[in-house]
Design an enzyme around this catalytic site. Structure first.
Site, mmCIF file in Angstrom:
data_model
loop_
_atom_site.group_PDB
_atom_site.id
_atom_site.type_symbol
_atom_site.label_atom_id
_atom_site.label_comp_id
_atom_site.label_asym_id
_atom_site.label_seq_id
_atom_site.Cartn_x
_atom_site.Cartn_y
_atom_site.Cartn_z
ATOM 1 N N GLY A 29 18.257 0.426 0.097
ATOM 2 C CA GLY A 29 18.430 1.634 0.171
ATOM 3 C C GLY A 29 16.965 3.430 -1.243
ATOM 4 N N HIS A 35 9.955 1.026 4.988
ATOM 5 C CA HIS A 35 11.735 0.512 5.168
ATOM 6 C C HIS A 35 11.266 1.063 6.395
ATOM 7 C CE1 HIS A 35 12.812 1.464 0.650
ATOM 8 N NE2 HIS A 35 13.166 0.067 1.301
HETATM 9 P P1 AMP Z 1 13.745 -3.090 -0.100
HETATM 10 O O1 AMP Z 1 14.832 -1.874 -1.031
HETATM 11 O O2 AMP Z 1 12.784 -2.284 -1.758
HETATM 12 O O3 AMP Z 1 14.870 -3.630 -1.238
HETATM 13 O O4 AMP Z 1 13.230 -3.322 0.636
HETATM 14 C C1 AMP Z 1 13.475 -4.491 1.547
HETATM 15 C C2 AMP Z 1 13.037 -4.296 2.417
HETATM 16 O O5 AMP Z 1 11.975 -3.478 2.698
HETATM 17 C C3 AMP Z 1 12.979 -5.224 1.814
HETATM 18 O O6 AMP Z 1 11.666 -6.237 2.982
HETATM 19 C C4 AMP Z 1 10.580 -4.981 1.011
HETATM 20 O O7 AMP Z 1 9.966 -6.157 1.326
HETATM 21 C C5 AMP Z 1 9.971 -3.585 2.414
HETATM 22 N N1 AMP Z 1 9.584 -3.106 2.110
HETATM 23 C C6 AMP Z 1 9.771 -2.097 0.470
HETATM 24 N N2 AMP Z 1 8.598 -1.585 0.588
HETATM 25 C C7 AMP Z 1 7.837 -1.842 0.949
HETATM 26 C C8 AMP Z 1 6.727 -1.463 1.714
HETATM 27 N N3 AMP Z 1 5.652 -0.452 0.717
HETATM 28 N N4 AMP Z 1 5.669 -1.776 2.580
HETATM 29 C C9 AMP Z 1 6.374 -2.381 3.414
HETATM 30 N N5 AMP Z 1 7.453 -3.507 3.144
HETATM 31 C C10 AMP Z 1 8.172 -2.330 2.438
#
Ligand code: AMP
Length: 301
Positions: A29, A35
């Protein structure tokens, strides 16, 4: 878009679209454009996109930011609606972890280097929750961000090792205009910390620029990055690793490698990486995981 909080409801909603291609985007989230790039990738390949929001307690260490992790559910829900998510799945901790829960997925060597060396339980928690979410959603394809490079490697390995019939796709890191990797944790940074955080991507891209003009010596590439990264408050690690095995890369670089960093700016821990690959743009094939450990001779990294 349907917002669903229980596994029973999720199964019944997905039962109605059983013949469709299901894409899955697991998140914690506080959504941002990183995301949303995963949602876009899912929508490009799948009929149905399920995005989960779950701040997973088992992947946080005892001194980490579980209780303060940023949350804004109503905003996230609107972003999902606008982005064309089909089902937003937002279970609470009891729904995901029943009483007396005691069964974990234990990743191996891939989880021990880089972040794993500093967050010993982290990838066990990640692998466990991703496996559980996979079993709840039963997607055809799951989308993960390259920003969490080691997470991608651990999840891909898990899918192969546990015979999960799910394609794991890695989506390139989305960055702010000044190249700071987007992250929910960026909101912890004050103005001045936000500026200092730029040293991370500056260092990684400086090394990447050297790689592009032909530098293949690991120590030299890391030294270029380190000159910038020394500006952060505390560099936890800077490592150049084989992109498949996550073991230290060998000079001269001949295989795709990942230059990965974790650093504290103020009390905020940030991670970032760049892929150094002479071949395709990201050096990654979605199906790629070689488990042979590359060995370095005594002289080179
Ligand atoms: P998180 O909510 O931080 O656990 O991230 C959820 C998903 O979004 C994971 O697969 C992350 O690697 C991806 N994600 C987070 N930040 C980025 C970003 N800047 N660029 C691409 N994917 C991202």
């Amino acid at each position: 878009m349907q917002t669903i909080t229980t596994v029973t409801e999720l199964r019944s909603a997905l039962g109605r679209v059983r013949d469709k291609h299901v894409g899955f985007v697991p998140t914690m989230g506080y959504l941002h454009d990183g995301h949303m790039a995963l949602v876009k990738a899912s929508r490009a390949r799948c009929d149905v996109t399920v995005l989960s929001i779950f701040v997973n307690p088992t992947q946080f260490g005892p001194t980490e930011d579980l209780s303060t992790y940023p949350r804004n559910f109503l905003r996230d829900e609107q972003l999902c609606r606008d982005a064309g998510v089909t089902i937003l799945f937002a279970p609470d901790a009891h729904e995901v972890y029943p009483a007396q829960f005691e069964t974990f997925v234990e990743p191996g060597e891939l989880a021990r280097s880089l972040c794993g060396a500093f967050r010993p339980e982290h990838f066990r928690g990640v692998a466990t929750v991703v496996c559980k979410l996979f079993n709840m959603v039963l997607p055809d394809i799951a989308f993960f961000g390259q920003k969490d490079f080691q997470q991608c490697a651990v999840v891909r390995r898990m899918a192969i090792d546990l015979n999960l019939p799910i394609e794991i796709v890695t989506v390139p890191t989305v960055r702010e205009p000044d190249r700071l990797a987007m992250s929910s944790r960026n909101r912890y940074l004050n103005k001045e910390e936000r500026l200092r955080a730029l040293a991370i991507s500056r260092g990684l891209f400086a090394a990447e620029a050297e790689f592009r003009v032909g530098e293949r010596e690991c120590e030299k590439l890391m030294a270029v990055a380190r000159r910038h990264l020394d500006e952060v408050d505390r560099l936890q690690y800077l490592e150049l690793v084989d992109a498949d095995t996550l073991q230290p890369a060998c000079s001269p670089l001949s295989q795709p490698a990942a230059l990965c960093a974790a650093a504290y700016v103020g009390s905020t821990r940030l991670i970032d990486n760049v892929i150094l690959s002479a071949g395709s743009e990201h050096g990654l094939r979605p199906d790629q995981t070689r488990m042979t450990l590359s060995r370095c001779d005594d002289t080179g990294r």
